[in-house]
Design a protein around this motif. Structure first.
Motif, PDB file in Angstrom:
ATOM      1  N   VAL A   1      89.911  50.213 -19.440  1.00 53.12           N
ATOM      2  CA  VAL A   1      89.878  48.778 -19.225  1.00 53.12           C
ATOM      3  C   VAL A   1      90.341  48.608 -17.895  1.00 53.12           C
ATOM      4  CG1 VAL A   1      90.973  46.541 -19.840  1.00 53.12           C
ATOM      5  CG2 VAL A   1      89.774  47.981 -21.574  1.00 53.12           C
ATOM      6  N   MET A   2      91.518  49.319 -17.444  1.00 52.97           N
ATOM      7  CA  MET A   2      92.096  48.911 -16.129  1.00 52.97           C
ATOM      8  C   MET A   2      91.362  49.386 -15.187  1.00 52.97           C
ATOM      9  SD  MET A   2      96.169  49.815 -16.366  1.00 52.97           S
ATOM     10  CE  MET A   2      96.035  51.479 -17.320  1.00 52.97           C
ATOM     11  N   ILE A   3      90.401  50.765 -15.324  1.00 55.35           N
ATOM     12  CA  ILE A   3      89.732  51.108 -14.526  1.00 55.35           C
ATOM     13  C   ILE A   3      88.413  49.867 -14.135  1.00 55.35           C
ATOM     14  CG2 ILE A   3      87.711  53.036 -13.937  1.00 55.35           C
ATOM     15  CD1 ILE A   3      89.705  55.046 -15.320  1.00 55.35           C
ATOM     16  N   ALA A   4      87.824  49.473 -15.126  1.00 57.96           N
ATOM     17  CA  ALA A   4      86.882  48.534 -14.885  1.00 57.96           C
ATOM     18  C   ALA A   4      87.380  47.285 -14.478  1.00 57.96           C
ATOM     19  CB  ALA A   4      86.348  48.134 -16.192  1.00 57.96           C
ATOM     20  N   ALA A   5      88.737  47.163 -14.821  1.00 59.57           N
ATOM     21  CA  ALA A   5      89.046  45.704 -13.965  1.00 59.57           C
ATOM     22  C   ALA A   5      89.296  45.876 -12.655  1.00 59.57           C
ATOM     23  CB  ALA A   5      90.346  45.275 -14.786  1.00 59.57           C
ATOM     24  N   ALA A   6      89.627  47.048 -12.150  1.00 58.40           N
ATOM     25  CA  ALA A   6      90.041  47.258 -10.837  1.00 58.40           C
ATOM     26  C   ALA A   6      88.543  47.327  -9.952  1.00 58.40           C
ATOM     27  CB  ALA A   6      90.654  48.602 -10.584  1.00 58.40           C
ATOM     28  N   ALA A   7      87.567  48.017 -10.642  1.00 60.44           N
ATOM     29  CA  ALA A   7      86.212  48.029 -10.086  1.00 60.44           C
ATOM     30  C   ALA A   7      85.601  46.544 -10.055  1.00 60.44           C
ATOM     31  CB  ALA A   7      85.148  48.769 -10.998  1.00 60.44           C
ATOM     32  N   PHE A   8      85.899  45.706 -11.014  1.00 59.48           N
ATOM     33  CA  PHE A   8      85.062  44.392 -10.931  1.00 59.48           C
ATOM     34  C   PHE A   8      86.103  43.312 -10.271  1.00 59.48           C
ATOM     35  CE2 PHE A   8      82.158  45.622 -14.230  1.00 59.48           C
ATOM     36  CZ  PHE A   8      81.122  44.616 -13.825  1.00 59.48           C
ATOM     37  N   GLY A   9      87.548  43.669 -10.038  1.00 58.02           N
ATOM     38  CA  GLY A   9      88.460  42.933  -9.016  1.00 58.02           C
ATOM     39  C   GLY A   9      87.804  43.087  -7.446  1.00 58.02           C
ATOM     40  N   LEU A  10      87.471  44.470  -7.186  1.00 58.86           N
ATOM     41  CA  LEU A  10      86.741  44.377  -5.909  1.00 58.86           C
ATOM     42  C   LEU A  10      85.461  43.806  -5.782  1.00 58.86           C
ATOM     43  CD1 LEU A  10      86.761  46.163  -3.134  1.00 58.86           C
ATOM     44  CD2 LEU A  10      85.694  48.060  -4.343  1.00 58.86           C
ATOM     45  N   ILE A  11      84.549  43.961  -7.131  1.00 61.83           N
ATOM     46  CA  ILE A  11      83.030  43.436  -6.949  1.00 61.83           C
ATOM     47  C   ILE A  11      83.417  41.717  -6.671  1.00 61.83           C
ATOM     48  CG2 ILE A  11      81.337  42.660  -8.411  1.00 61.83           C
ATOM     49  CD1 ILE A  11      81.606  45.539  -9.328  1.00 61.83           C
ATOM     50  N   ALA A  12      84.407  41.237  -7.309  1.00 62.13           N
ATOM     51  CA  ALA A  12      84.585  39.900  -7.419  1.00 62.13           C
ATOM     52  C   ALA A  12      85.051  39.532  -6.007  1.00 62.13           C
ATOM     53  CB  ALA A  12      85.674  39.476  -8.653  1.00 62.13           C
ATOM     54  N   TYR A  13      85.797  40.100  -5.398  1.00 58.55           N
ATOM     55  CA  TYR A  13      86.493  39.829  -4.226  1.00 58.55           C
ATOM     56  C   TYR A  13      85.101  39.850  -3.184  1.00 58.55           C
ATOM     57  CZ  TYR A  13      88.806  40.445   0.546  1.00 58.55           C
ATOM     58  OH  TYR A  13      89.206  40.324   1.745  1.00 58.55           O
ATOM     59  N   LEU A  14      84.248  40.942  -3.242  1.00 62.18           N
ATOM     60  CA  LEU A  14      83.073  40.857  -2.328  1.00 62.18           C
ATOM     61  C   LEU A  14      82.096  39.856  -2.449  1.00 62.18           C
ATOM     62  CD1 LEU A  14      82.666  44.844  -2.594  1.00 62.18           C
ATOM     63  CD2 LEU A  14      83.642  43.353  -0.665  1.00 62.18           C
ATOM     64  N   VAL A  15      81.703  39.601  -3.821  1.00 61.59           N
ATOM     65  CA  VAL A  15      80.765  38.573  -4.072  1.00 61.59           C
ATOM     66  C   VAL A  15      81.224  37.306  -3.729  1.00 61.59           C
ATOM     67  CG1 VAL A  15      79.785  37.343  -6.082  1.00 61.59           C
ATOM     68  CG2 VAL A  15      79.879  39.872  -6.054  1.00 61.59           C
ATOM     69  N   GLY A  16      82.627  37.020  -3.716  1.00 63.48           N
ATOM     70  CA  GLY A  16      83.112  35.607  -3.187  1.00 63.48           C
ATOM     71  C   GLY A  16      83.197  35.599  -1.660  1.00 63.48           C
ATOM     72  N   ASN A  17      82.736  36.658  -0.966  1.00 60.83           N
ATOM     73  CA  ASN A  17      82.888  36.583   0.418  1.00 60.83           C
ATOM     74  C   ASN A  17      81.596  36.620   1.261  1.00 60.83           C
ATOM     75  OD1 ASN A  17      83.552  37.374   3.218  1.00 60.83           O
ATOM     76  ND2 ASN A  17      85.755  37.414   2.753  1.00 60.83           N
ATOM     77  N   THR A  18      81.267  35.513   1.968  1.00 61.73           N
ATOM     78  CA  THR A  18      79.860  35.363   2.696  1.00 61.73           C
ATOM     79  C   THR A  18      79.715  36.685   3.538  1.00 61.73           C
ATOM     80  OG1 THR A  18      80.715  34.025   4.633  1.00 61.73           O
ATOM     81  CG2 THR A  18      79.576  33.136   2.117  1.00 61.73           C
ATOM     82  N   VAL A  19      80.696  37.158   4.289  1.00 66.10           N
ATOM     83  CA  VAL A  19      80.717  38.315   5.103  1.00 66.10           C
ATOM     84  C   VAL A  19      80.211  39.632   4.466  1.00 66.10           C
ATOM     85  CG1 VAL A  19      81.847  39.794   6.748  1.00 66.10           C
ATOM     86  CG2 VAL A  19      82.514  37.286   6.662  1.00 66.10           C
ATOM     87  N   TYR A  20      81.000  39.834   3.376  1.00 63.18           N
ATOM     88  CA  TYR A  20      80.688  41.067   2.588  1.00 63.18           C
ATOM     89  C   TYR A  20      79.097  41.130   1.882  1.00 63.18           C
ATOM     90  CZ  TYR A  20      85.464  42.323   3.480  1.00 63.18           C
ATOM     91  OH  TYR A  20      86.607  42.653   4.337  1.00 63.18           O
ATOM     92  N   THR A  21      78.912  39.898   1.287  1.00 66.46           N
ATOM     93  CA  THR A  21      77.754  39.782   0.679  1.00 66.46           C
ATOM     94  C   THR A  21      76.508  40.029   1.528  1.00 66.46           C
ATOM     95  OG1 THR A  21      77.761  37.299   0.622  1.00 66.46           O
ATOM     96  CG2 THR A  21      78.601  38.297  -1.271  1.00 66.46           C
ATOM     97  N   GLY A  22      76.651  39.300   2.771  1.00 66.27           N
ATOM     98  CA  GLY A  22      75.524  39.572   3.773  1.00 66.27           C
ATOM     99  C   GLY A  22      75.329  41.045   4.153  1.00 66.27           C
ATOM    100  N   TYR A  23      76.405  41.631   4.387  1.00 66.01           N
ATOM    101  CA  TYR A  23      76.545  42.999   4.747  1.00 66.01           C
ATOM    102  C   TYR A  23      75.985  43.876   3.626  1.00 66.01           C
ATOM    103  CZ  TYR A  23      78.294  47.743   5.967  1.00 66.01           C
ATOM    104  OH  TYR A  23      78.334  49.015   6.049  1.00 66.01           O
ATOM    105  N   LEU A  24      76.327  43.753   2.347  1.00 67.27           N
ATOM    106  CA  LEU A  24      75.980  44.713   1.204  1.00 67.27           C
ATOM    107  C   LEU A  24      74.580  44.143   0.742  1.00 67.27           C
ATOM    108  CD1 LEU A  24      79.519  44.905  -0.418  1.00 67.27           C
ATOM    109  CD2 LEU A  24      78.142  46.600   1.025  1.00 67.27           C
TER     110      LEU A  24
END
Length: 354
Positions: free
Chosen positions: A199-222
């Motif tokens: 659960v912690m591993i998945a939370a860490a992964a989705f914490g990163l995903i949430a951070y990226l998804v909420g930032n236009t710079v990273y969403t544009g790049y990825l």
């Protein structure tokens, strides 16, 4: 409160950074569990007497070694998670409240289930069909709530900005993702430390995903879907990690307390909701692949026994199968952790392989 002072500069400026607040949530949730854990465990022992009922058809080592261990330790996790999130997250963000609502609702279902098991000294709690219906109703209400906040679309891994418009199918789809995640984590929780680390591993992964998804710079790049405000869920995922670390201190073999459905249902529901908001439901199936294996093993076992009268596994869920084969509990737990790490890395790789 400190965020309002960030314009003054100095140390208060740190509170305007999402990464700093996520780290604060991790430490806060962990400290709360460390500080409250002994008192909560002692209170549970006094109230439960015999502890969590152990399945009589399970491994005999469980009946002997785990007898008397209290359950409902998920309350400790939820306490740390909620306090840390309320302290460090932006409470004007609706996504935070959506995830907290699912976490609390599923946690309440799990609490009633655990309570009935303990008071009746039986491994049977809330009837499965009733529990599933209540979870579906919660899932549908949350899906309806999210439909007003995000586009009803499904993102496909490995394809840049490809979104499938689900229309009315979005409601049952989002609902099933949330309900599946809650029950999958619940099925995985059967050995000391087995569920909380994945659960912690998945939370860490989705914490990163949430951070990226909420930032236009990273969403544009990825080339991934941009969801305004989703980045704030990184703080909540951080709180899950911190609370999980604090709980693991007491749940490490031999466990002083079990998570119970109170924690497993709540944490699974939270992960499922974060996946729906960030539009990475399919990636959750990869990152949470261990939960899939446990769930499928139960489904296959039930179907096979009903149709043929024979069992595919010596015992389901899957971790009990390996126990029955003679694997030591720490061996199973650590190997399953390794699998969880590998699957998380594969899931995160989909962000770049497009």
């Amino acid at each position: 409160m400190f965020h309002f002072l960030s314009d003054q500069g100095g140390i208060f400026n740190l509170f305007s950074y999402l990464t700093f607040r996520t780290g604060g949530a991790v430490l806060t949730a962990m400290l709360i569990c460390f500080l409250t854990g002994p008192s909560i465990i002692n209170w549970l022992k006094k109230k439960q007497k015999k502890g969590q009922p152990i399945r009589e058809d399970g491994p005999q080592s469980h009946i002997i070694a785990k007898a008397g261990t209290p359950t409902m330790g998920g309350f400790m996790i939820l306490l740390g998670l909620f306090v840390a999130t309320l302290l460090w997250a932006d409470l004007t963000n609706p996504f935070v409240w959506v995830v907290l609502f699912v976490t609390l609702s599923f946690g309440a279902i799990g609490f009633v289930d655990d309570y009935l098991k303990v008071t009746k000294s039986s491994s049977a709690g809330v009837p499965g069909r009733l529990k599933f219906i209540i979870e579906l109703l919660i899932g549908l209400s949350v899906a309806w709530w999210l439909a007003a906040l995000v586009e009803p679309t499904l993102a496909l891994p490995f394809f840049k900005t490809l979104l499938l418009n689900l229309g009315l199918f979005y409601l049952p789809f989002a609902c099933l993702v949330i309900v599946w995640a809650g029950n999958a984590v619940n099925l995985t929780d059967g050995l000391d430390g087995l569920a909380i680390v994945p659960v912690m591993i998945a939370a860490a992964a989705f914490g990163l995903i949430a951070y990226l998804v909420g930032n236009t710079v990273y969403t544009g790049y990825l080339g991934i879907a941009y969801v305004p405000g989703a980045g704030e869920l990184a703080v909540l995922c951080g709180a899950i990690i911190g609370a999980g670390l604090g709980f693991l201190w007491f749940n490490a073999p031999p466990a002083m307390v079990f998570m119970g459905d109170t924690g497993s249902l709540a944490l699974g529901g939270a992960l499922g909701t974060v996946a729906v908001i960030t539009k990475h439901e399919i990636v959750l199936g990869i990152i949470g692949g261990l939960f899939w294996l446990e769930t499928i093993s139960v489904i296959v076992q039930v179907i096979s026994f009903k149709l043929t009268g024979k069992r595919v596994f010596r015992m389901a869920p899957l971790h009990h199968h390996y126990e029955q084969k003679g694997w030591a509990e720490p061996t199973i737990v650590i190997r399953f952790w390794i699998i969880a790490v590998i699957l998380a890395l594969v899931g995160l790789a989909t962000l770049k392989l497009r």
